[in-house]
Write an enzyme that holds these catalytic residues in place. Structure first.
Site, PDB file in Angstrom:
ATOM      1  N   TYR B  45       2.067 -70.471 102.509  1.00 51.27           N
ATOM      2  CA  TYR B  45       0.757 -70.787 102.591  1.00 51.27           C
ATOM      3  C   TYR B  45       0.348 -71.002 104.101  1.00 51.27           C
ATOM      4  O   TYR B  45       1.027 -71.857 104.908  1.00 51.27           O
ATOM      5  CB  TYR B  45       0.227 -72.229 101.939  1.00 51.27           C
ATOM      6  CG  TYR B  45       0.434 -71.853 100.404  1.00 51.27           C
ATOM      7  CD1 TYR B  45      -0.500 -70.920  99.797  1.00 51.27           C
ATOM      8  CD2 TYR B  45       0.878 -72.845  99.611  1.00 51.27           C
ATOM      9  CE1 TYR B  45      -0.545 -70.651  98.482  1.00 51.27           C
ATOM     10  CE2 TYR B  45       0.596 -72.680  98.205  1.00 51.27           C
ATOM     11  CZ  TYR B  45       0.043 -71.629  97.759  1.00 51.27           C
ATOM     12  OH  TYR B  45       0.215 -71.777  96.404  1.00 51.27           O
ATOM     13  N   HIS B 201      -9.084 -77.194  93.191  1.00 54.09           N
ATOM     14  CA  HIS B 201      -7.787 -76.749  93.638  1.00 54.09           C
ATOM     15  C   HIS B 201      -6.497 -77.648  93.359  1.00 54.09           C
ATOM     16  O   HIS B 201      -5.381 -77.316  93.746  1.00 54.09           O
ATOM     17  CB  HIS B 201      -8.044 -76.883  95.214  1.00 54.09           C
ATOM     18  CG  HIS B 201      -8.714 -75.619  95.912  1.00 54.09           C
ATOM     19  ND1 HIS B 201      -9.706 -75.800  96.546  1.00 54.09           N
ATOM     20  CD2 HIS B 201      -8.437 -74.299  95.879  1.00 54.09           C
ATOM     21  CE1 HIS B 201     -10.235 -74.691  96.848  1.00 54.09           C
ATOM     22  NE2 HIS B 201      -9.478 -73.811  96.659  1.00 54.09           N
ATOM     23  N   ARG B 231     -10.340 -64.615 104.643  1.00 54.00           N
ATOM     24  CA  ARG B 231      -8.952 -64.751 104.164  1.00 54.00           C
ATOM     25  C   ARG B 231      -8.493 -63.841 103.222  1.00 54.00           C
ATOM     26  O   ARG B 231      -9.305 -63.344 102.284  1.00 54.00           O
ATOM     27  CB  ARG B 231      -8.410 -66.231 104.360  1.00 54.00           C
ATOM     28  CG  ARG B 231      -8.928 -66.826 102.760  1.00 54.00           C
ATOM     29  CD  ARG B 231      -8.397 -68.081 102.631  1.00 54.00           C
ATOM     30  NE  ARG B 231      -7.365 -68.469 102.589  1.00 54.00           N
ATOM     31  CZ  ARG B 231      -6.612 -68.622 101.441  1.00 54.00           C
ATOM     32  NH1 ARG B 231      -7.035 -68.390 100.198  1.00 54.00           N
ATOM     33  NH2 ARG B 231      -5.198 -68.845 101.285  1.00 54.00           N
ATOM     34  N   ASN B 233      -5.547 -63.634 100.024  1.00 55.89           N
ATOM     35  CA  ASN B 233      -4.766 -64.515  98.981  1.00 55.89           C
ATOM     36  C   ASN B 233      -4.135 -63.110  98.104  1.00 55.89           C
ATOM     37  O   ASN B 233      -4.745 -62.119  98.232  1.00 55.89           O
ATOM     38  CB  ASN B 233      -5.453 -65.373  97.988  1.00 55.89           C
ATOM     39  CG  ASN B 233      -4.514 -66.353  97.462  1.00 55.89           C
ATOM     40  OD1 ASN B 233      -3.272 -66.445  97.825  1.00 55.89           O
ATOM     41  ND2 ASN B 233      -4.952 -67.248  96.445  1.00 55.89           N
ATOM     42  N   GLU B 273      -6.425 -60.289  97.224  1.00 58.30           N
ATOM     43  CA  GLU B 273      -7.622 -60.817  97.284  1.00 58.30           C
ATOM     44  C   GLU B 273      -8.174 -61.068  98.746  1.00 58.30           C
ATOM     45  O   GLU B 273      -7.668 -61.625  99.386  1.00 58.30           O
ATOM     46  CB  GLU B 273      -7.868 -62.183  96.506  1.00 58.30           C
ATOM     47  CG  GLU B 273      -7.515 -62.096  95.181  1.00 58.30           C
ATOM     48  CD  GLU B 273      -7.734 -63.677  94.435  1.00 58.30           C
ATOM     49  OE1 GLU B 273      -7.754 -63.509  93.111  1.00 58.30           O
ATOM     50  OE2 GLU B 273      -7.734 -64.546  95.029  1.00 58.30           O
ATOM     51  N   TYR B 324       3.974 -70.442  90.249  1.00 57.99           N
ATOM     52  CA  TYR B 324       2.460 -70.609  90.519  1.00 57.99           C
ATOM     53  C   TYR B 324       1.618 -69.197  90.324  1.00 57.99           C
ATOM     54  O   TYR B 324       0.743 -69.014  89.538  1.00 57.99           O
ATOM     55  CB  TYR B 324       2.058 -71.298  91.491  1.00 57.99           C
ATOM     56  CG  TYR B 324       0.357 -71.136  91.900  1.00 57.99           C
ATOM     57  CD1 TYR B 324      -0.305 -72.243  91.057  1.00 57.99           C
ATOM     58  CD2 TYR B 324      -0.312 -70.745  92.737  1.00 57.99           C
ATOM     59  CE1 TYR B 324      -1.614 -72.216  91.101  1.00 57.99           C
ATOM     60  CE2 TYR B 324      -1.436 -70.524  93.032  1.00 57.99           C
ATOM     61  CZ  TYR B 324      -2.282 -71.501  92.115  1.00 57.99           C
ATOM     62  OH  TYR B 324      -3.636 -71.601  92.033  1.00 57.99           O
ATOM     63  N   LYS B 325       2.135 -68.154  90.976  1.00 63.11           N
ATOM     64  CA  LYS B 325       1.508 -66.956  90.969  1.00 63.11           C
ATOM     65  C   LYS B 325       2.282 -66.123  89.762  1.00 63.11           C
ATOM     66  O   LYS B 325       1.483 -65.005  89.474  1.00 63.11           O
ATOM     67  CB  LYS B 325       1.940 -66.133  92.210  1.00 63.11           C
ATOM     68  CG  LYS B 325       1.390 -66.730  93.453  1.00 63.11           C
ATOM     69  CD  LYS B 325       1.655 -66.066  94.522  1.00 63.11           C
ATOM     70  CE  LYS B 325       1.279 -66.480  96.023  1.00 63.11           C
ATOM     71  NZ  LYS B 325      -0.179 -66.480  96.135  1.00 63.11           N
TER      72      LYS B 325
END
Lengths: 320, 355
Positions: B45, B201, B231, B233, B273, B324-325
């Site tokens: 991250y 979040h 940004r 993701n 994204e 998480y993904k």
């Protein structure tokens, strides 16, 4: 990038409003439209005062939907650092100037069932834009505006004409007092309170709202501080490898800019936090004048806001 | 009241589906402009914000709101989802002005950047909007909701690829008080609406400990009008499902269990994204656009650099992030499939395919 995007404008009108206040209207130099803005927003006006670069924030007072121009009102401060005197003495119609895009640190809470505005003196300017924006969308508001006397009550007549009995005027020299405690005690649920005026008024309203049991999230203050004058001091910029002297009518931020150091900023009034800088070494006392740092940060002298704060002592080294 | 639309497919705008028979594909040109998100061979991250200014010609950064070959089909898929679940689009009452700000931003950008498809003419507050790919020619009064078939945010986001949320700024934080969300990576507007920045979040692992959200919020509160930022993701999606919502999990969640080495190349998609943030002028709100691009593994490995790098990123990613993904269970199989496109050669820095 420091300061953000800019608007290239031309001065279209300079109008003396009363003995102390002059109004300026700016239009886009290319003849196009300026961005719409939100009531309560300010713009930073760049001035070239005989080689001294000044950047002063002023509330936008014109109709936020009027994209053909922006208007500000500047109160002359004879004892100030010179920005307002420059605006009064040197700015003329036809001059090219540069403004920041509008920034809002004093926004309306659009959830409010009612907006209660309390203004003192030149603190009226953000409310001129806010009342226009609310009137357009049918928002409910009440404005209470205190000045010394009718001659100094800038825009009182036009506010009355536009908004009728939603506008209440008070004149100190006639013994009128703004009935603050009474006002605060009889507002409907969901009312938000906004105050802009001299420091004494802000403190008065802050403590009255607390006494009356208002929730802090429903009370809003325009926290701008004009950088005050003070004794000159020396500062070392560790990363840039420079040592400067900050003059008595200069802010630390302005001294860095004059030395060619690109330091970040947004409001230049101690409110937004953008210029926050770590203190590497401090042998002396930092005169914290901002509304941003926590009391702990201030007490430990680990951070400084160069746009308004000053220093007294032997050594100040900052991370810039 | 609904929006009357005539979908105009042609040699550019593909007629394809994101559900059932999954006919979604990228043309060779679309593969070359895919926003591959890894500029090095490993991933962790970061806030990774940069100014949202026009980027390389032909890339997805060239325009403010990228319109690509999937536009018409994506808008048809959004209409399908909204018909089934209207709560994918919500706007709390105080956010209508922000909706008008967004409508103005998108209409002005698209009319300026894609004059062949969109046109906006203004006569004072009377505006005429033409959207040729969707067959819309509509006159309305700016800032008067009664002249639109639905709220301003819904109206314009039914015509714009990507999800949108509108954040109100109050009490030193941001509140997600409106949004159009039909192309999401497993989060729910209906669940999150009204939450503040740290609340919505909260489920993200590792980043809180690194203080990333405190710094990101501080950065966003200073976002200025006229200076948008962007940004990336990314995640992984099995089948070209734009809509992987918690509400429809039973319809797509099981698909993760159907992967094998034979179907991996066309079923597994890298989902990128492109997120952009704009300070809005009248409302002082912040618009957040989340534009999802889907690339099949078999499409991405046609670029040798991306094949090598994707293998290394998937193989070496922290297991908490893979979990998480949503691809921890398939991670080894994905790495195995990708390994045949990684000859161990060094890769050049940056994400561009030809560099």
């Amino acid at each position: 990038m420091s300061g953000g995007p800019k608007l290239n404008v031309r001065v279209a009108e300079v109008v003396k409003v009363n003995d102390l206040i002059t109004r300026f209207r700016f239009v886009a130099r290319d003849g196009g439209l300026l961005p719409a803005f939100s009531g309560g927003a300010h713009t930073v006006v760049e001035m070239d005062d005989n080689g001294t670069r000044r950047l002063n924030p002023y509330s936008l007072m014109s109709d936020p939907e009027d994209r053909t121009g922006y208007e500000i009102s500047v109160r002359r401060d004879d004892a100030g650092r010179g920005g307002s005197l420059y605006m009064h003495r040197h700015v003329r119609p036809g001059m090219d100037m540069v403004l920041s895009h509008p920034v809002n640190l004093f926004p309306l809470d659009n959830r409010a069932r009612k907006h209660l505005f309390i203004a003192g003196g030149i603190g009226i300017t953000p409310f001129l834009a806010m009342t226009r924006q609310l009137a357009r969308f049918g928002g409910r508001f009440e404005l209470h505006y205190a000045t010394r006397n009718p001659a100094l009550c800038a825009y009182g007549d036009s506010l009355k004409a536009a908004h009728g009995d939603r506008v209440h005027l008070y004149f100190d020299e006639q013994g009128d007092t703004l009935p603050l405690a009474d006002l605060l005690s009889r507002q409907p649920l969901g009312t938000h309170l906004y105050c802009c005026g001299p420091k004494g008024m802000l403190n008065w309203v802050r403590s009255a709202a607390a006494t009356a049991g208002w929730a802090t999230h429903a009370v809003h203050f325009e926290e701008f501080t004009a950088p005050a004058t003070g004794a000159p001091f020396a500062v070392t910029l560790e990363r840039s490898g420079k040592t400067l002297t900050v003059g008595s009518t200069q802010s630390l931020l302005e001294a860095m800019e004059a030395a060619g150091v690109d330091a970040p900023y947004l409001c230049r009034g101690g409110a937004c936090g953008q210029c926050e800088t770590d203190v590497v070494r401090c042998d002396g006392r930092i005169d914290h004048r901002d509304h941003w740092l926590t009391p702990e940060d201030m007490a430990t002298n680990t951070k400084i806001m160069p746009c308004v704060s000053r220093f007294e002592g032997r050594t100040l080294v900052i991370d810039r | 009241m609904s929006l009357d639309v005539e979908y105009a497919f042609d040699e550019f705008f593909r007629d394809e589906t994101f559900v059932d028979d999954f006919t979604y594909r990228n043309s060779p040109a679309a593969i070359r402009r895919f926003p591959f998100p890894f500029d090095r061979d490993d991933y962790m991250y970061s806030v990774n914000m940069e100014p949202h200014v026009p980027g390389r010609k032909g890339s997805v950064f060239e325009k403010t709101f990228d319109v690509d070959e999937h536009y018409v089909s994506e808008m048809r898929d959004r209409a399908r989802i909204l018909a089934k679940d209207p709560l994918r689009c919500q706007s709390l009452p105080h956010m209508t002005l922000a909706g008008w700000d967004l409508l103005e931003l998108i209409m002005e950008s698209k009319a300026r950047e894609y004059p062949q498809w969109f046109s906006l003419t203004k006569n004072g507050d009377r505006w005429r909007w033409i959207n040729r790919p969707l067959g819309i020619d509509h006159s309305f009064t700016f800032l008067d909701e009664t002249t639109l078939p639905c709220g301003p945010m819904e109206y314009i986001t039914r015509q714009t690829q990507g999800d949108f949320t509108l954040q109100d700024e109050r009490e030193g934080t941001l509140w997600v008080d409106a949004g159009m969300v039909t192309t999401q990576a497993d989060w729910s507007l209906d669940f999150d609406i009204g939450m503040n920045f740290h609340e919505w979040h909260a489920p993200v692992p590792l980043a809180h400990e690194k203080g990333i959200f405190d710094r990101a919020l501080k950065f966003l509160l200073k976002l200025q009008h006229g200076a948008p930022v962007r940004r990336f993701n990314w995640t992984m999606t099995v089948n070209p499902l734009l809509d992987t919502a918690p509400e429809t999990y039973p319809e797509w969640g099981y698909m993760r269990t159907t992967l094998n080495q034979e179907n991996m190349g066309h079923m597994m998609h890298l989902r990128v994204e492109l997120q952009a943030l704009f300070r809005l002028p009248r409302s002082n709100a912040i618009a957040f656009s989340i534009r999802a691009y889907l690339g099949k593994f078999e499409e991405l490995v046609t670029v040798p650099k991306w094949g090598r790098r994707l293998h290394r990123v998937v193989r070496d990613i922290h297991p908490d992030l893979a979990a998480y993904k949503g691809f921890l269970r398939n991670r080894d199989a994905m790495a195995e499939w990708l390994s045949s496109y990684d000859d161990g050669a060094p890769t050049s820095p940056g994400w561009w395919p030809e560099d």
